[in-house]
Design an enzyme around this catalytic site. Sequence first.
Site, PDB file in Angstrom:
ATOM      1  N   SER A   1      79.436  38.624  15.010  1.00  0.00           N
ATOM      2  CA  SER A   1      78.631  37.956  16.040  1.00  0.00           C
ATOM      3  C   SER A   1      77.165  37.813  15.626  1.00  0.00           C
ATOM      4  CB  SER A   1      78.725  38.713  17.362  1.00  0.00           C
ATOM      5  OG  SER A   1      78.311  40.051  17.190  1.00  0.00           O
TER       6      SER A   1
ATOM      7  N   HIS B   1      72.151  42.208  19.472  1.00  0.00           N
ATOM      8  CA  HIS B   1      71.995  40.765  19.222  1.00  0.00           C
ATOM      9  C   HIS B   1      70.557  40.326  19.496  1.00  0.00           C
ATOM     10  CE1 HIS B   1      76.330  41.438  20.019  1.00  0.00           C
ATOM     11  NE2 HIS B   1      76.408  40.713  18.922  1.00  0.00           N
TER      12      HIS B   1
ATOM     13  N   ASP C   1      71.386  44.756  25.792  1.00  0.00           N
ATOM     14  CA  ASP C   1      71.996  44.522  24.477  1.00  0.00           C
ATOM     15  C   ASP C   1      70.894  44.626  23.425  1.00  0.00           C
ATOM     16  OD1 ASP C   1      72.904  43.365  22.082  1.00  0.00           O
ATOM     17  OD2 ASP C   1      74.187  41.915  23.105  1.00  0.00           O
TER      18      ASP C   1
END
Length: 277
Positions: free
Chosen positions: A7, A255, A252
């Site tokens: 990702s 990311h 998060d």
Amino acid sequence: MMFVGDSLNRGQFVSMVCLLHRVLPPHAKSMESNMDQSLTVFRAKDYNATIEFNWAPFLLESNSDNAIVHRVAERMVKKGSINKHGKDWKGVDVLVFNTYLWWMTGQKMKFLKGSFNDEWKEIEEFTTEEAYRVAMKSMLKWVKKNMDRNKTRVFFTSMSPLHIKSQEWGGQAGGNCYNETSLIEDPNYWGSENKEIMQVIGEEFSKSKYPITFLNITQLSSYRKDAHTSIYKKQWSPLTPEQLANPVSYADCVHWCLPGLQDTWNELLFAKLLFPN
Ligand SMILES: *[C@@H]1O[C@H](CO)[C@@H](O)[C@H](O)[C@H]1NC(C)=O
Ligand SMILES: *[C@@H]1O[C@H](CO)[C@@H](O)[C@H](O)[C@H]1NC(C)=O
Ligand SMILES: *[C@@H]1O[C@H](CO)[C@@H](O)[C@H](O)[C@H]1NC(C)=O
Ligand SMILES: *[C@@H]1O[C@H](CO)[C@@H](O)[C@H](O)[C@H]1NC(C)=O
């Protein structure tokens, strides 16, 4: 151009698409994913060019290869299986690989000898560094066998750093990237990224007969505790009242926001692609 990996590489792919698409008129571009989302293709029609992302978090075949549902109790990789994904990389002019986070299980990494369908599975265990070395060797061997160095440039992006523990940069216990708005100023700051992995990359790439262009983004990104998506991301399930009361719990810190840091990774990619020497 094809990005292959997890990702974080998907983030770099999206950054690249964002950087390019604003110079293309609406009728001259498209973006499509296949049914299982293992492949996403951005097309710049007037240039007969595509920028693609292929989900392959370990590069090798694994039990986490479903691009949508990949939370598995115990990660497992199949030995000698790089052709499983590799068949989709052939013919590409610029390949950009990454792989890192999925190997960091905190346990021994499990390698399957047979097939994922076997009822009785024969498994071999490796330390994180040993396992990662197996992956690097497989990737380099695949590239040498399947790519023409006069045609295809191969890039590899180093480990993307995390900011899940404020104590690593002298913050308070229990904190993470949530509410961080400035960068880390200590030029020697490294964080908790696995230095042995960096060493494995250095050793294996220096042995490679096929030239691999290395995007060493780990340290320059490690300063950016302020650049993560934090609480500003799409949540997969509605947040509970407990979570809402404590945003640190769902921030998060893996990311990155876009526009943002990953645009810089692509500027490095751009410079090394067009000015190789
Ligand atoms: C577009 O690219 C494909 C794949 O590289 C190639 O086969 C085709 O000839 C190209 N078409 C044009 C018009 O350049
Ligand atoms: C790549 O290019 C070089 C120099 O032009 C040439 O000598 C070599 O044979 C080419 N290699 C392949 C695999 O085509
Ligand atoms: C966020 O940071 C600011 C400035 O450092 C601080 O005043 C505030 O209390 C912090 N908020 C939370 C919820 O931690
Ligand atoms: C990447 O850069 C770091 C410094 O930021 C350095 O310590 C490391 O050796 C480099 N890795 C490789 C494989 O060159």
